[in-house]
Scaffold this active site. Structure first.
Site, mmCIF file in Angstrom:
data_model
loop_
_atom_site.group_PDB
_atom_site.id
_atom_site.type_symbol
_atom_site.label_atom_id
_atom_site.label_comp_id
_atom_site.label_asym_id
_atom_site.label_seq_id
_atom_site.Cartn_x
_atom_site.Cartn_y
_atom_site.Cartn_z
ATOM 1 N N LYS B 16 0.295 -1.339 0.094
ATOM 2 C CA LYS B 16 -0.298 -0.440 0.103
ATOM 3 C C LYS B 16 0.884 1.458 -0.211
ATOM 4 O O LYS B 16 0.073 2.370 -0.363
ATOM 5 C CB LYS B 16 -1.197 -0.102 0.805
ATOM 6 C CG LYS B 16 -2.005 -1.196 1.033
ATOM 7 C CD LYS B 16 -3.391 -0.862 0.497
ATOM 8 C CE LYS B 16 -4.159 -1.628 0.889
ATOM 9 N NZ LYS B 16 -5.174 -1.545 -0.257
ATOM 10 N N SER B 41 -9.194 -0.453 6.162
ATOM 11 C CA SER B 41 -9.094 -1.451 7.779
ATOM 12 C C SER B 41 -7.358 -1.583 8.557
ATOM 13 O O SER B 41 -7.042 -2.208 8.793
ATOM 14 C CB SER B 41 -9.821 -2.682 7.073
ATOM 15 O OG SER B 41 -8.451 -3.249 6.029
#
Lengths: 288, 288
Positions: B16, B41
């Site tokens: 990410k 999340s």
């Protein structure tokens, strides 16, 4: 700045494959045909079994009864024939000797052997190729095969490189040997680092005496903290014996010694990922 | 032959960071000065916090209350300001919107954003540089940011490359969407893979529809087995969402499909190592 150089090989799960492979493939055909035998607390065992399998010869592995399950599984996975011994070094050596007498298999000592040293020394070549600026190497010590190979190879490339050993306080025969100027064998050892319970041999001792600057001893609690750091930050599974170099570098012993202030580029050899999940969980909880 | 390509970055512990870094450093100075906000999340959250920290701007991270502890710790470690929400996607979006209204911080969606896709796409560049023979890529799917970026970049290098998604059966919105030919959102999800509970967005859906050959769904028990394999054999700490690609390739669904017999060189994207030790231990025991 500290460099984390991960020199583990996924196959067999530890650096030991380097030495074992070099030793097995150095044998002439006649010797090789009889197979190989060794005694080992684990990673050399699996490594030798795998090397023998790759050459298509039998391997007899003397394993102490208290070896971690995952290491025994590794030996079986690679087709090694397990022969049980007691935990003591003496028992391991006796059983290995018996196998040699019965089969003629060539004994490949886990560390007190030039072919093993040469194999482990390839780690230095890779480290200094990838990060030539490294001025200090911190390496786990047990029988001395790993650090001797690394020291000889690294110093041949850069004679000024500094080599430190990391050793558990509960199995500090190398530190005691260094202090006494001769090989000291302990009557017993007590450490979580199951791969670091062996003692220096006559082949590795002179290298450790002359080329290793100092032995940094650490508590088991420090080893566990380092394992946890590897797990949580580096995302790498490392067994206690593999995490000890990181533990040594993070220790006050190393950080606060003025003589070592100019260790600027530190390479830590982190090798060995054969840890039972149950053991890891247990030790992480103890380490809290 | 299956290639294991580990595309995780130790910093922030997941892919990410690629997208987050690209997004944050694409902002002009005026926009950047107000900071960035997102809901996630976990791994995008930490990645955005780190990217913002590196640029020296504030980050506001909307985190659902059921996020794993280690992921929340990562956000804090990188200086992100945590704003709590409920677990539902709706609640996350509402809270993020509120933060935007109050601070003017630029919203960086975890996946439905071209800057994010471009960043994740760099994984393909690395994979195909290291292993150009790869003819198949298997990639986890959640909101679709990772697989869209990877598919677009990989197909631009090799239009014949086959892209498969791996998705948990308990959060199979992508598989359902693909079957229906339109975006399907589920009313609830139930899977151990906490990073794969998001739904496709209008930006990622067309890429998934047109460039992803099929979605392979797997049970949580298969994910756990793959995690265990990563841990024991590869010695890499992988979270459920990261291990799912391996689970998919090992599944009968993939192995026994005659249409996929000619997938010879399979690259599996294994990314995300942010798993609580307690969760890992617990799931390994369940998986026995």
């Amino acid at each position: 700045m500290t460099h984390f150089l991960l020199s583990s090989v996924p196959i067999s799960g530890a650096f030991k494959f380097r030495g074992a492979c070099n030793a097995v493939f150095s044998l002439n055909q006649e010797d090789a045909s009889k197979g190989v035998v060794t005694h080992s607390s684990g990673n050399h065992a699996a490594a030798l079994a795998l090397a023998a399998k790759l050459r298509g010869i039998p391997s007899y592995i003397v394993v102490p009864k208290n070896a971690p399950t995952c290491k025994i599984e590794n030996v079986k996975r690679y087709g090694g024939q397990i022969v049980w011994s007691e935990a003591s070094v003496q028992s391991r050596e006796e059983v290995a000797n018996k196998v040699w007498q019965e089969t003629g298999a060539i004994f490949i000592h886990p560390y007190n052997d030039g072919r093993i040293l040469s194999g482990q020394g390839t780690i230095s070549l890779e480290i200094l190729e990838q990060a030539p600026q490294i001025d200090t190497l911190v390496v786990p010590i047990s029988g001395g095969g790993l650090i001797s190979g690394i020291a000889l190879a690294a110093k041949s490339i850069n004679p000024a490189i500094r080599i430190f050993a990391a050793e558990p306080k509960g199995a500090d025969d190398a530190a005691q040997s260094k202090a006494a100027g001769r090989i000291i064998r302990l009557s017993e050892t007590n450490t979580i680092a199951d791969g670091l319970r062996a003692f220096l041999g006559d082949f590795t001792w002179p290298v450790v005496r002359d080329l290793v600057e100092d032995i940094i001893t650490v508590e088991d609690s420090e080893i566990i903290k380092a394992m946890k750091l590897c797990f949580e930050i580096l995302k790498v599974v490392v067994e206690p014996s593999g995490a000890i170099g990181l533990a040594a570098v993070l220790s006050d012993t190393f950080q606060k010694n003025p003589a070592w202030k100019d260790c600027n580029h530190i390479g830590i050899v982190v090798s060995g990922g054969n840890v039972d999940m149950a053991m890891l969980w247990d030790s992480f909880n103890k380490g809290k």
